[in-house]
Design a protein around this motif. Structure first.
Motif, short mmCIF file in Angstrom:
data_model
loop_
_atom_site.label_atom_id
_atom_site.label_comp_id
_atom_site.label_asym_id
_atom_site.label_seq_id
_atom_site.Cartn_x
_atom_site.Cartn_y
_atom_site.Cartn_z
N GLU A 1 -10.03 0.80 17.19
CA GLU A 1 -9.93 -1.22 17.71
C GLU A 1 -10.70 -0.85 18.88
O GLU A 1 -11.14 -0.04 18.63
N GLY B 1 3.34 -1.23 22.79
CA GLY B 1 1.83 -0.53 23.98
C GLY B 1 0.80 -0.70 23.54
O GLY B 1 0.83 -1.92 22.79
N LEU B 2 -0.13 -0.36 24.81
CA LEU B 2 -1.33 -0.75 25.01
C LEU B 2 -2.08 0.20 24.52
O LEU B 2 -2.56 1.18 24.56
N PRO B 3 -3.53 -0.34 23.95
CA PRO B 3 -4.73 1.21 24.26
C PRO B 3 -4.79 2.02 25.22
O PRO B 3 -4.53 0.59 26.60
N ARG C 1 2.36 6.14 23.25
CA ARG C 1 2.51 4.46 21.87
C ARG C 1 3.23 5.72 20.78
O ARG C 1 4.01 4.68 19.38
N GLN D 1 2.21 -7.51 17.38
CA GLN D 1 3.18 -7.54 18.37
C GLN D 1 3.37 -8.98 17.96
O GLN D 1 4.21 -9.63 18.45
N ILE E 1 -2.22 -4.90 18.52
CA ILE E 1 -1.55 -5.57 19.29
C ILE E 1 -1.39 -6.60 18.48
O ILE E 1 -0.44 -7.97 18.38
N MET F 1 6.42 -5.25 29.11
CA MET F 1 6.60 -5.54 27.93
C MET F 1 7.55 -4.86 27.27
O MET F 1 7.88 -3.80 26.90
N ASP G 1 9.57 -2.78 24.44
CA ASP G 1 8.92 -2.17 23.49
C ASP G 1 8.48 -2.50 21.80
O ASP G 1 7.17 -2.12 21.89
N ASP H 1 -6.83 -8.04 18.75
CA ASP H 1 -6.87 -6.01 17.60
C ASP H 1 -5.82 -6.13 16.71
O ASP H 1 -4.30 -6.36 16.71
#
Lengths: 373, 337
Positions: free
Chosen positions: B40, B272-274, B289, A211, A208, A1, A3, A205
Motif C-alpha cells: 500500500e 486500523g490504519l497503516p 492490525r 472499510q 482502507i 474508529m 475496529d 488503498d
C-alpha cells in the motif's frame, strides 16, 4: 474508529427493482460549448459529454454507474445534483421536475440530495474543523436537530466510525480513509434520501477501500438511502449496487440488475469491460473467462462516431452500426429490466470463447511472432 | 541473479523526525523473470525502486545500509558518472504518470532519440529514425507522422506506450515499472499490461512490477514480494501466494479485494490504519492490525522464516534465495487456517 466493519450478510429482496422511483432521468444531455475564432469568439463545437441518458433510481435502491474516464458518468452525477445546468432532458425527483428549478425551488430538495466526492483531500476545507465541516450543511439549511447541532455531529462521527472526541480536529490530522468518512458524515448530516457518490473509494488503498465500502453499505441498508454509485471499478460496483448502468461516450449502452450485467451481459462493450478487469484466481478449477482486448482509446466526445458510438472499437460492427443508432431496448433473450443498446448483441455469458478477441494491433503482432518463434 | 538487493535500509530526515521508509529489504530478479512488489502507499515499495535506480532524493532521503548488486557490481559504491551509464543502458524505469514524465515542450521523437544521442553518440537524424522504429515496435499507429507530435497530442494509453518505448530503447537488462497502469482505464490497462509482458518475453528482460493491485499481478508475475512498513513480509511464487498466503497481511489483502464473481457480501476489511513510519510499532509492525497477534508479536520482530506448504522447511530462518519466506511467527497457522 470502529475496529471491524464487517457486516452481516444482506437479507431481503436485494435484486428486485423497487416499484417506487425516487429519481427519474430522461434524455439527459449536457453539451459543453467550445468557443474559438478570432477576433470574435463564437461557438465552434461542443463536447457531447452526456447525450440522452435515461436512468431511474428507486427509493432506497443502490444503482451503479460504470464506465471509463470521459464517458460522462461524473457529469451525469453533477447534473443530477444540479451542480450543472443540463442542455436538454428531464430530471424528476420524487415526482417533481427539477430540471431547471431555480435556487429557491431547489431549496427544499437540496437537503435530500447529497454528494460524496472522490478526493478526500480537496473536498474538505483545510481551515475548518471536522465539527464545522459536518455542521455547516445544517446551518446553511437552517436545521436545528433535537439536542443541538453539536450532538448530532457527534452522533454522525460515531456512525461513520470516527471518535466523537475528534470534533475539534482539522482534516490534515486524519488519514485518507478517515477523511472519506468525514465526507460521508457530512453527506448524512441532513438525512438525505439520495446520495450521489462519485468514485468514493478509488483514491484509497485496498485495505482502507474495503472499510469504506462496508461503511457505505451499512449506511445504505440501515438508513435506507438511495445511492447513485459512480465508479470505474466494476468489482466494487458489483458489491455495492443492485442495478448497474454501463456508460460509453455519453450514452448508457446497457442497464440491468447485477446478475444481468455481470453474468449475462449482451453489449460487446460490457463484455470487453468485464474481460479487462484483472482478476485474482485463487481457485484452479475456476471457469476460464473470455479475453477481449480492444484497440485504441475512447474516441473524442467532440466528434463522436455516427450511429453506435462503440462501433469504432467493436469487433462485430457492420454497416448498419454506422448509420443507425441502436436504441436501448429489452432485446430478445434478456430478462425484464435488462436493456441493451446494440444491433448485434453477444451471447449472454462471460465464459471463455473458442478464440480470444484481440483487436489491439500491438498484441496481435506480438502474439503472431510468438507463435512462429 | 541479475539484480540482488540485500538488507537495504532507507530513511528520510524530516522536520518532524526520521521516517524509516525501508527497513531491511532483500529481493532478487533473474533475467526473463517478473517480480511483483506489492504494497500500500507508504510501504516502501517505490522508495526501494528509486534506490535501485539511483534517483532517490538525497537529502532528505538517505541509504543507511545494505547493498544493491546489479550484474555483480554494487551500485551503491559506484560514482555518479558510472551510475549514469547503468541507468538507461542497464536498467530503465517506467513511471505511473506518463504525462508528467514526458517533457511537454519537446516532441516525443526528440525525447526518444535523445537516448541514442546521449548513450550511443548517434546523430540527430539517425536517432530520429531509431525513434520511429521504437514507436513502431510498441505499435503506435502512423509512427512516422506521430514522431513529430508532442505528448499532449497522445492519449493516456499511447503515452504509456511511449514511456515503454523509451525504457526499451537501449535494450536494458532490467526494467522497473512503478504502477505502470494505475492511471489508465481498464480496457487500456489490459492492453498496456499485455504489451509489457510480451515485450519482456521478447527481450528476455528482468521486470520489477510495483503495484498495489493484486489483480494486475496475478496474470504476469512469476513471484510476488509483499511489503508492509518498509519490510518484505512475504515472498513466494505467484500461485502459492494466491492459493494459501503465509502472512496475515497478505491474507487480509486478498480477502479485502472486491471480486467480479462476488456480489453483495460484506467485504473483509483489515482493521486500523497503516503505521506511521516515524513510530513503527515494536515487534511485528503489523501486530496492532493483526487478527492472529499474540504477546510474542508485540515483542519480537519476526525474522524471515522459510515456508514450506508440505512438510518441514529445510531451515527455520530462511537462507538467502529461499523460494518462499514469511515474516510471521505464526506462518504455519496462517498457511493452514
Amino acid at each position: 474508529m470502529s475496529d471491524n466493519l464487517t457486516l452481516p450478510a444482506q437479507q431481503g429482496p436485494a435484486d428486485v427493482t423497487p416499484a417506487e422511483p425516487l429519481l427519474e432521468v430522461q434524455g439527459l444531455t449536457m453539451h459543453f460549448p467550445i468557443y474559438g475564432g478570432f477576433p470574435i469568439k463564437r461557438k465552434v463545437g461542443a463536447v457531447q459529454a452526456v447525450d440522452g441518458v435515461d436512468l431511474t433510481v428507486g427509493v432506497g435502491e443502490s444503482v451503479g454507474l460504470v464506465g471509463e474516464s470521459g464517458c460522462g458518468k461524473s457529469t451525469t452525477g453533477r447534473l443530477i445534483t444540479r451542480l450543472l445546468e443540463p442542455s436538454a432532458g428531464k430530471i424528476t425527483y420524487a415526482g417533481r421536475d427539477i430540471t431547471h428549478a431555480s435556487r429557491r425551488e431547489m431549496a427544499p430538495v437540496r437537503s435530500e440530495i447529497q454528494m460524496i466526492f472522490q478526493d478526500p483531500y480537496s473536498s474538505l476545507n483545510p481551515r475548518q474543523t471536522v465539527g464545522t465541516i459536518i455542521k455547516s450543511p445544517m446551518e446553511v439549511n437552517g436545521i436545528e436537530p433535537e439536542g443541538g447541532r453539536e450532538k448530532r455531529v457527534r452522533e454522525l462521527l460515531e456512525l461513520v466510525g470516527l471518535n466523537p472526541e475528534h470534533y475539534n480536529r482539522f482534516p490534515h490530522e486524519f488519514s485518507g480513509g478517515q477523511r472519506q468518512r468525514i465526507g460521508v458524515a457530512r453527506a448524512l448530516a441532513l438525512n438525505p434520501k439520495l446520495i450521489v457518490a462519485d468514485e468514493p473509494v478509488s483514491a484509497l488503498d485496498v485495505s482502507i477501500q474495503a472499510q469504506v465500502v462496508n461503511l457505505l453499505k451499512k449506511v445504505q441498508e440501515e438508513l435506507g438511502i438511495a445511492f447513485l454509485f459512480i465508479a470505474h471499478d466494476l468489482a466494487v460496483v458489483r458489491h455495492f449496487s443492485q442495478r448497474v448502468a454501463v456508460m460509453y461516450l455519453g450514452k448508457v449502452v446497457e442497464v440491468g440488475d447485477r446478475d444481468a450485467i455481470y453474468n449475462r451481459p449482451r453489449h460487446p462493450y460490457t463484455h470487453a469491460l468485464l474481460s479487462a478487469v484483472p482478476e485474482v484466481e485463487m481457485d484452479d478449477d475456476a471457469e476460464p473467462r473470455e479475453r477481449i482486448r480492444l484497440s485504441g482509446d475512447v474516441p473524442s466526445p467532440i466528434h463522436p462516431p455516427s450511429g453506435c458510438r462503440f462501433r469504432t472499437r467493436c469487433w462485430k460492427a457492420q454497416d448498419k452500426c454506422a448509420t443507425e443508432e441502436p436504441p436501448l431496448l429489452q432485446i430478445s433473450g434478456n430478462r425484464a429490466g435488462h436493456l441493451t443498446a446494440c444491433h448485434f448483441p453477444e451471447e449472454p455469458t462471460t465464459e471463455a470463447r473458442d478464440e480470444d478477441v484481440i483487436l489491439d494491433p500491438a498484441l496481435q503482432a506480438l502474439e503472431g511472432s510468438a507463435d512462429q518463434g | 541473479m541479475l539484480l540482488e538487493v540485500r538488507d537495504l535500509h532507507v530513511e528520510f530526515r524530516t522536520r518532524d523526525g526520521v521516517a524509516k521508509a525501508v527497513n531491511g529489504v532483500s529481493y532478487g530478479v533473474d533475467a526473463g523473470e517478473t517480480l511483483a512488489v506489492l504494497g500500500e502507499s507508504g510501504s516502501g515499495k517505490s522508495v526501494t525502486a528509486q534506490a535501485i535506480m539511483g534517483i532517490l532524493d538525497m537529502p532528505p532521503g538517505r541509504i543507511t545500509g545494505g547493498e544493491i548488486l546489479f550484474q555483480d557490481r554494487d551500485l551503491l559504491t559506484l560514482k555518479e558518472e558510472e551510475r549514469r551509464k547503468v541507468r538507461g543502458a542497464g536498467m530503465a524505469m517506467i513511471f505511473q504518470d506518463a504525462l508528467s514524465s514526458l517533457n511537454p515542450v519537446l516532441s516525443v521523437g526528440e525525447q526518444l532519440g535523445e537516448m541514442f544521442v546521449v548513450h550511443r553518440g548517434m546523430s540527430r537524424k539517425d536517432a530520429r529514425a531509431k525513434a520511429v522504429e521504437l514507436m513502431d515496435h510498441v505499435r503506435i499507429p502512423a509512427a512516422r507522422e506521430r514522431v513529430k507530435q508532442y505528448p499532449h497530442q497522445f492519449s493516456g494509453g499511447m503515452r504509456q506506450r511511449i514511456m515503454i518505448a523509451m525504457a526499451l530503447a537501449l535494450e536494458p537488462a532490467l526494467i522497473i515499472a512503478d504502477e505502470p497502469t494505475t492511471a489508465l482505464d481498464v480496457t487500456v490497462q489490459a492492453q498496456v499490461m499485455d504489451l509489457l509482458a510480451e515485450l519482456q518475453r521478447e527481450y528476455d528482460m528482468g521486470l520489477i512490477l510495483i503495484t498495489h493491485d493484486l489483480g494486475v499481478v496475478a496474470d504476469v508475475a512469476d513471484r510476488i514480494a509483499v511489503m508492509y512498513a518498509g519490510r518484505i513480509v512475504e515472498q513466494a511464487p505467484v500461485h502459492d501466494i494466491y492459493k494459501a498466503p503465509a502472512h496475515p497481511y497478505t491474507r487480509g489483502l486478498l480477502d479485502s479485494i472486491p471480486r467480479l464473481d462476488q456480489k453483495g457480501q460484506e467485504l473483509y476489511a483489515i482493521k486500523g490504519l497503516p503505521p506511521n513510519l516515524m513510530a513503527i510499532p515494536p515487534g511485528c509492525a503489523f501486530n496492532p492490525r493483526c487478527p492472529m497477534a499474540q504477546e510474542v508479536c508485540r515483542v519480537d520482530v519476526p525474522p524471515l522464516y522459510e515456508v514450506s506448504a508440505h512438510g518441514e522447511p529445510e531451515h527455520v530462518v530462511a537462507e538467502p534465495g529461499a523460494e518462499r519466506v514469511s515474516a510471521c511467527h505464526f506462518w504455519r497457522e496462517c498457511l493452514h487456517g
